[in-house]
Enzyme design. Structure first.
Site, PDB file in Angstrom:
ATOM      1  N   HIS A  18       0.812  -1.217   0.000  1.00  0.00           N
ATOM      2  CA  HIS A  18       0.000   0.000   0.000  1.00  0.00           C
ATOM      3  C   HIS A  18       0.845   1.267   0.000  1.00  0.00           C
ATOM      4  O   HIS A  18       0.363   2.333  -0.322  1.00  0.00           O
ATOM      5  CB  HIS A  18      -0.988  -0.008   1.171  1.00  0.00           C
ATOM      6  N   ASP A  27       0.130  -7.672   1.299  1.00  0.00           N
ATOM      7  CA  ASP A  27       0.525  -6.282   1.513  1.00  0.00           C
ATOM      8  C   ASP A  27       2.042  -6.150   1.599  1.00  0.00           C
ATOM      9  O   ASP A  27       2.579  -5.455   2.461  1.00  0.00           O
ATOM     10  CB  ASP A  27      -0.117  -5.701   2.769  1.00  0.00           C
ATOM     11  N   SER A  59       4.370   2.723   7.861  1.00  0.00           N
ATOM     12  CA  SER A  59       4.101   1.533   7.052  1.00  0.00           C
ATOM     13  C   SER A  59       5.311   1.120   6.235  1.00  0.00           C
ATOM     14  O   SER A  59       5.941   1.936   5.572  1.00  0.00           O
ATOM     15  CB  SER A  59       2.933   1.780   6.107  1.00  0.00           C
TER      16      SER A  59
END
Length: 494
Positions: free
Chosen positions: A224, A257, A339
């Site tokens: 992402h 992911d 992230s």
């Protein structure tokens, strides 16, 4: 719960689920201006004024950015309370809340709390939060500078009276710390952690984190973080020394992911971070997270492993598929921008990739902040995915070949009556079909792990590889049985 997050597939391994979006976490309650005059003490015969008590905070209903009303002007305001594919195809899209510094929804898992991936893609205009943080830092810096000047001026005055001022040495050698300390681990790891700026051709983009995977210049991060720039966008990687390099996507796995980048002109002497063994992590172990929360690169935070095998589902907020993980939960501070960054053990080995955070309410915004609930992809799983992406550029997903419902409170993963598009929920030639499973069966355990829903089952399946043999415990007509299943595989486009 949920998070990464910052990606995914429709009906997971023939299962589907949707996840809510997660909101931002509020800043600290405002404080009184420095140097304000304290209220005069009450007279002996005066009636003391009692501060007002704000109503109880309900994470399911109270907006995250709302600050409880202050009691009295003389009293400091109270601080705000913060709060699997069983087969294939993948589940329906969900709006994610990532630990990546961008706008968009975030991974979520179960009410009332919502998981937000620290680093979901954002519009360029969403840099307001980062800008706000920078402004706050500048203001704080100005105040600190003024206080520092006053202290220095006082020292100078006292020096004229004969006192001696001792200053700390500026020699970098004096700043070295023992390898086993947090400072020692951070000093060794920071040169191998990068800040990733992803800019899509449509103006979307965001900031996330990654780390050096090998000496060839591969960078491991979340899908992402780079999804918005994967096709025709631009990726820039910045090291802790400020040097920038262009990068390209080698492969992406939405379901996991996970993404792998390659530096276009990698520098000499790259030092990959050591990879640990996430299977040997214990609850209570110390953790160190490194990332760029809200664009603040090279930020180091600490905590512990709060839980293991936490089922987390997330989406990228762009109508893509969901990702599932059996996550490591940590209370190390993780925010949008973290992230893709490493979660390290006390010894400095990577045990996970920070991917999602959980927020406590909804304010109609897409950002979230740390409330001590962060989630990381176990590095053992991420490593397997990275190796596949580097080798072929495409992910491979293990499946049992049965469509399961994505309801959260079913007491297990319920095999659906029908598969996607009216197909069989359990094809006879699928791994589940060969093992004797049927529509309506409720899978309650995957090996020794209790399964309470479809997402939990998918997360557990995806911790394995195609060809692995697993034991499924299921209920049929009130009777409990077990089945040995050899996991199949499905190749994904991303």
């Amino acid at each position: 719960m949920s998070t990464e997050n910052e990606g995914n597939e429709g009906t997971a391994a023939e299962a589907a689920s949707s996840v809510p979006s997660a909101p931002p976490v509020p800043a600290d309650a405002p404080q009184g201006p420095p140097g304000s005059t304290p209220p005069a003490p009450p007279q002996p015969d005066a009636t003391a004024v009692q501060p007002q008590v704000s109503p109880a905070y309900d994470p399911a209903t109270t907006p995250m950015a709302q600050v409880p009303a202050a009691p009295q002007p003389q009293s400091p305001p109270p601080a705000p309370q913060s709060a699997a594919d069983a087969g294939w195809p993948p589940p329906p899209p969900a709006v994610p809340a990532y630990a990546h510094g961008a706008q968009g929804g975030g991974p979520v898992w179960g009410p009332p709390g919502q998981l937000q991936a620290p680093g979901a893609p954002r519009k360029r205009g969403a840099g307001g939060l980062v800008a706000a943080v920078v402004v706050a830092a500048l203001v704080a810096g100005g105040i600190g500078g003024a206080l520092g000047y006053w202290a220095a001026d006082s020292n100078d005055s006292s020096n004229s009276s004969g006192s001696t001022t001792i200053t700390a040495s500026a020699n970098p050698q004096d700043l070295k710390r023992d390898p086993g300390t947090v400072a020692g681990v951070a000093a060794k790891a920071l040169p191998s952690v990068v800040t990733i700026d992803a800019q899509g051709g449509d103006g979307e983009g965001g900031t996330g984190t990654g780390f050096v995977y090998d000496k060839e210049g591969h960078i491991l991060t979340n899908n992402h973080v780079v999804a918005s720039a994967a096709e025709n966008g631009q990726l820039t990687v910045t090291f802790s020394n400020g040097k920038k390099y262009g990068a390209e996507v080698i492969g992406r796995a939405e379901g996991y992911d996970v993404a792998v980048l390659k530096l276009k002109n990698p520098p000499q002497g790259l030092t990959p971070l050591e990879l640990g063994n996430s299977d040997q992590v214990a609850v209570g172990d110390s953790t160190i997270a490194i990332g760029a929360p809200f664009g603040l690169s090279n930020t180091v935070t600490t905590g512990i492993i709060s839980a293991k095998n936490r089922p987390v589902a997330s989406g990228d907020g762009s109508g893509g598929s969901n990702s599932y993980m059996s996550a490591l939960q940590t209370d190390a501070s993780i925010n949008p921008g973290n992230s893709g960054g490493p979660l390290l053990s006390a010894g400095g080995a990577v045990i996970g990739i920070n991917s999602a955070i959980q927020s406590t309410g909804s304010t109609g915004q897409s950002q979230a902040g740390s409330i001590g609930l962060g989630f990381a992809i176990p590095i053992n799983q991420a490593k397997n995915v990275a190796q596949q992406l580097i080798k072929t550029g495409r992910p491979v997903y293990p499946v049992i070949g049965a469509t399961v419902t994505m309801d959260e409170k079913t007491g297990g993963a319920v095999i659906s009556d029908q598969g996607t598009g009216g197909t069989d929920a359990v094809p006879k030639d699928s791994p589940a079909g060969r093992a004797g499973l049927k529509p309506g069966d409720i899978i309650t355990k995957f090996n020794d792990t209790v399964v309470d829903s479809g997402p939990t089952l998918i997360g557990e399946i995806w911790t394995h590889k195609p060809g692995d043999k697993v034991t499924l415990t299921y209920k049929r007509g009130g009777k409990t049985s077990t089945a040995e299943v050899t996991l199949g595989e499905r190749k994904g486009d991303s």
